[in-house]
Design an enzyme around this catalytic site. Structure first.
Site, PDB file in Angstrom:
ATOM      1  N   ASP A 250      37.354 -34.633 -12.614  1.00  0.00           N
ATOM      2  CA  ASP A 250      38.391 -34.298 -13.586  1.00  0.00           C
ATOM      3  C   ASP A 250      38.627 -35.431 -14.575  1.00  0.00           C
ATOM      4  O   ASP A 250      38.347 -36.604 -14.288  1.00  0.00           O
ATOM      5  CB  ASP A 250      39.713 -34.018 -12.866  1.00  0.00           C
TER       6      ASP A 250
ATOM      7  N   HIS B   8      37.584 -38.127  -9.874  1.00  0.00           N
ATOM      8  CA  HIS B   8      37.928 -38.309 -11.285  1.00  0.00           C
ATOM      9  C   HIS B   8      36.938 -39.263 -11.951  1.00  0.00           C
ATOM     10  O   HIS B   8      36.634 -40.323 -11.401  1.00  0.00           O
ATOM     11  CB  HIS B   8      39.344 -38.878 -11.423  1.00  0.00           C
TER      12      HIS B   8
END
Length: 706
Positions: free
Chosen positions: A526, A674
């Site tokens: 992400d 991430h």
């Protein structure tokens, strides 16, 4: 001229006084107990003999004019006793990197032939710091300079030793890396360990526990098995195989040293196996699963698997059962990677699973079933399978387990001024959190047991749902406001309510196994793309031949379109994570549509039709409501969350990130990480380990939304 032997003590006292004078002048009365070791190094330069001073004694301290404290740190200083019987000014000084509170032994070592010009000696200094820790610093004195070669702090007072392990006349350093805090310092259970450092002629270098890179063929394969067995803590087998491997190539120095470090570790662990502080666990730490299983076989299954049974009661595990569980499961899982056909390892793993939580009983039945298939005539395994098939919870109760009807005290209010609770954390505060989450029916959280204290994926999911319901930022991490909301929800849950719990969002369908039955996991990232971290993530993925799904932010794609194009070109899939990380449960319809469509447009501009279909939408923070799902469907998107969240954005350390992902990876799991939104070096480091270990387990990596 060489001074008479009886004069050296006088010279040493004189030099020590001279070296300490400026310290005493600065620190005053607090430095009165400070002393120093002083002695000649056996080296000369053009003007005289070189001496060294090592300070010792209680560390002085004073408060400066600005109100800040000024501490003294022990140092090593180099001086010359000139041929005219005078002392030089200080030639060089080095502060000890381990910051010992006292230095208790100093040795001078001959480093042997050196590639660098000029003679030199090594100065080994051992000391202590804190209540128990030992320190070990090694410095090189060469010419008029001092330089730190290596420093080590051990958890116990024995910081290590010096020995010539291979008989070449040059000393090796053996650093003590044992962990005496498995349960507590006074609990008499340690995880024994050491590191060996060799002098290369230029520096001290750790002897690695790895396969030498210049081996080929069968010899290389055999050395790799040695390393694999050692990595699985199967020390007896690793040691025997290391000796056999080294004998096949007697002139290969790296193989000889590999055998040396493996056999030393084996000797340490096996000698400690069965220690009375926790006999079963210390056998497991040594890889002595036969001995550990024999302790189980001496009991009935009801006794062996009891929380307060003979394997636990009266040992250090009695008041620290979660610690016992974590070690049993970790060690057994690692051992099974190397030796999956050993019924004793499967039986020990079953024990750890039974002790862990009621939720693990199904896995315990599977483990004991595998052990029985491997040893079908074993009476204990036959009885254990029947027993576990018939039970729903492990019998007995640890002495420190709370009454399930009485809530543990909440953390003090000041706790959340400094700390949060999140993935991988453990302890009494996590148990108190579990109790409260289970008392709020709308959260759908199943109480994992009075003795289970790990903040795991179900914990995070329940906290996330609580935060969404309370209108807090859905981070999945417990801070002060989140704990306050939980206490309010617990109180409200005692009253009748017409509010229905939120339903989970629709999810994309994805298989858990491939065409040949191989397990599949889904890697997702992400908040990228990011110019620093996304390329590093892509490089790691490429090394392991893995594909991943990137939930990108539109604003980042506009800023770095070449990265979006690269990830598509390398076989990865960009999907929608909104334009600027908006919480979609809090925006109006027009903003929602703009967030999604602007991101789709940015992806197409960067990567073209190769990015199609952009089918999935991952809501930032995992925040959603009924309206979120409806609007996503209108835009042709499926809301897509995850099943395993290591909360890498908290930067808990690469090891904790990797261990959480590996512990919760199951066929079909969606792993969240991430590649943007902050400093992600820990994620990159963890990813390399995770991909290597999952590949070794037979997992393949698939795209989530294709």
């Amino acid at each position: 001229m060489e001074p008479p032997a009886e004069d050296k003590a006088v010279l040493a006292a004189e030099l020590a006084e001279m070296a300490l004078a400026p310290v005493i002048e600065e620190f005053g009365e607090s430095a009165e107990e400070l002393t120093a070791h002083a002695f000649p190094l056996g080296l000369r330069d053009e003007a005289g003999e070189l001496w060294v001073v090592v300070t010792n004694g209680p560390q002085p301290y004073y408060q400066g004019a600005d109100g800040n404290g000024v501490n003294f740190f022990h140092f090593v200083a180099l001086y010359r006793r000139n041929d005219d019987a005078s002392w030089s000014d200080e030639l060089s000084q080095v502060t000890l990197e381990t910051a010992p509170q006292r230095t208790h032994t100093v040795e001078v070592l001959d480093p042997g032939p050196r590639r660098a010009a000029g003679p030199g000696v090594l100065i080994a200094i051992r000391g202590q710091t804190g209540a128990h820790a030992g320190t070990f610093d090694v410095l090189l004195a060469e010419g008029k300079q001092l330089a730190t070669m290596v420093s080590h702090i051990s958890a116990g007072p024995d910081s290590g030793s010096i020995a010539d392990l291979d008989g070449d006349g040059v000393a090796e350093l053996i650093f003590n890396t044992s962990d005496p805090y498995v349960f507590c310092y006074a609990c008499a259970v340690a995880e024994r360990g050491e590191q060996v450092y060799r002098w290369t002629g230029v520096e001290y270098e750790q002897v690695p526990l790895e396969t030498p890179d210049d081996l080929e063929g069968d010899l290389a394969a055999q050395a790799e098995r040695v390393v694999r067995m050692a990595g699985a803590n199967l020390w007896r087998d690793a040691a025997a195989l290391a000796i056999e491997t080294s004998r096949r190539a007697p002139d290969h120095e790296a193989l000889r040293w590999l055998s040396t470090v493996v056999n030393r570790m084996a000797a340490l662990r096996i000698a400690y196996a069965g220690s009375p502080g926790q006999p079963l666990l210390t056998n497991v730490l040594a890889g002595e699963y036969g001995a550990a299983f024999a302790l189980m076989q001496a009991l009935t299954p009801a006794e062996a698997f009891a929380l307060d049974g003979p394997l636990i009661s009266g040992t250090a595990a009695e008041t620290a059962l979660p610690t016992m569980v974590s070690y049993l499961l970790f060690y057994a899982d690692e051992a099974l990677k190397a030796r999956n056909d050993d019924p004793a390892i499967h039986a020990v793993r079953a024990l750890g699973q039974v002790l862990a939580s009621p939720e693990e009983l199904s896995r315990a039945r599977s483990s004991i079933g595998r052990a029985l298939r491997l040893a079908p005539d074993d009476t204990f395994l036959q009885q254990a399978k029947a027993y576990l098939d018939a039970t729903e919870v492990a019998p007995g109760l640890p002495p420190d387990a709370p009454d399930p009807e009485t809530l543990l005290d909440a953390p003090d209010a000041s706790y959340f001024e400094q700390y949060t609770l999140g993935t991988g954390d453990r302890g009494r505060a996590v148990r108190a959190l579990h109790q409260r989450l289970a008392r709020v029916p709308a959260l759908g959280f199943r109480y994992p047991g009075r003795y289970y204290d790990v903040y795991d994926e179900p914990t995070r999911e329940a906290v996330l749902k609580l935060q969404v319901e309370a209108g807090l930022a859905p981070t999945g991490v417990v801070d002060g406001p989140t704990w306050g909301a939980l206490e309010a929800a617990v109180a409200a849950s005692q009253q009748p309510s017409d509010v229905a719990p939120s339903s989970p969002p629709p999810s994309v369908t994805h298989p858990a196994h491939g065409a040949a039955g191989e397990p599949v996991v889904y890697l997702t990232f992400d908040d990228g793309p990011h110019p620093t971290w996304t390329p590093q993530v892509l490089d790691v993925l490429a090394r392991h031949g893995a594909t991943a799904t990137f939930f990108v932010l539109g604003q980042n794609v506009l800023a770095y379109p070449e990265l979006a194009a690269r990830l598509v070109a390398e076989g990865h899939d960009p999907e929608n994570h909104t334009f600027d990380h908006a919480s979609l449960d809090k925006v109006d319809r027009e903003t929602f549509i703009a967030e999604v469509r602007d991101t789709d447009r940015a992806i197409h501009e960067a990567a073209g039709d190769r990015a199609d279909p952009i089918a999935c939408l991952r809501p930032p923070y995992g925040a959603y409501d009924a309206q979120t799902g409806k609007l996503a469907a209108e835009l042709g998107k499926t809301l897509t969350l995850w099943t395993v969240d290591p909360q890498d954005w908290r930067r808990p350390g690469a090891d904790q990130i990797a261990e959480h992902l590996l512990a919760h990876a199951r066929p079909g799991a969606i792993l969240l990480m991430h590649d943007g939104g902050g400093e992600r070096s820990q994620t990159v480091a963890a990813l390399d380990r995770v991909l290597g270990e999952l590949s070794a387990r037979g997992f393949t990596f698939a795209l989530l939304c294709q």
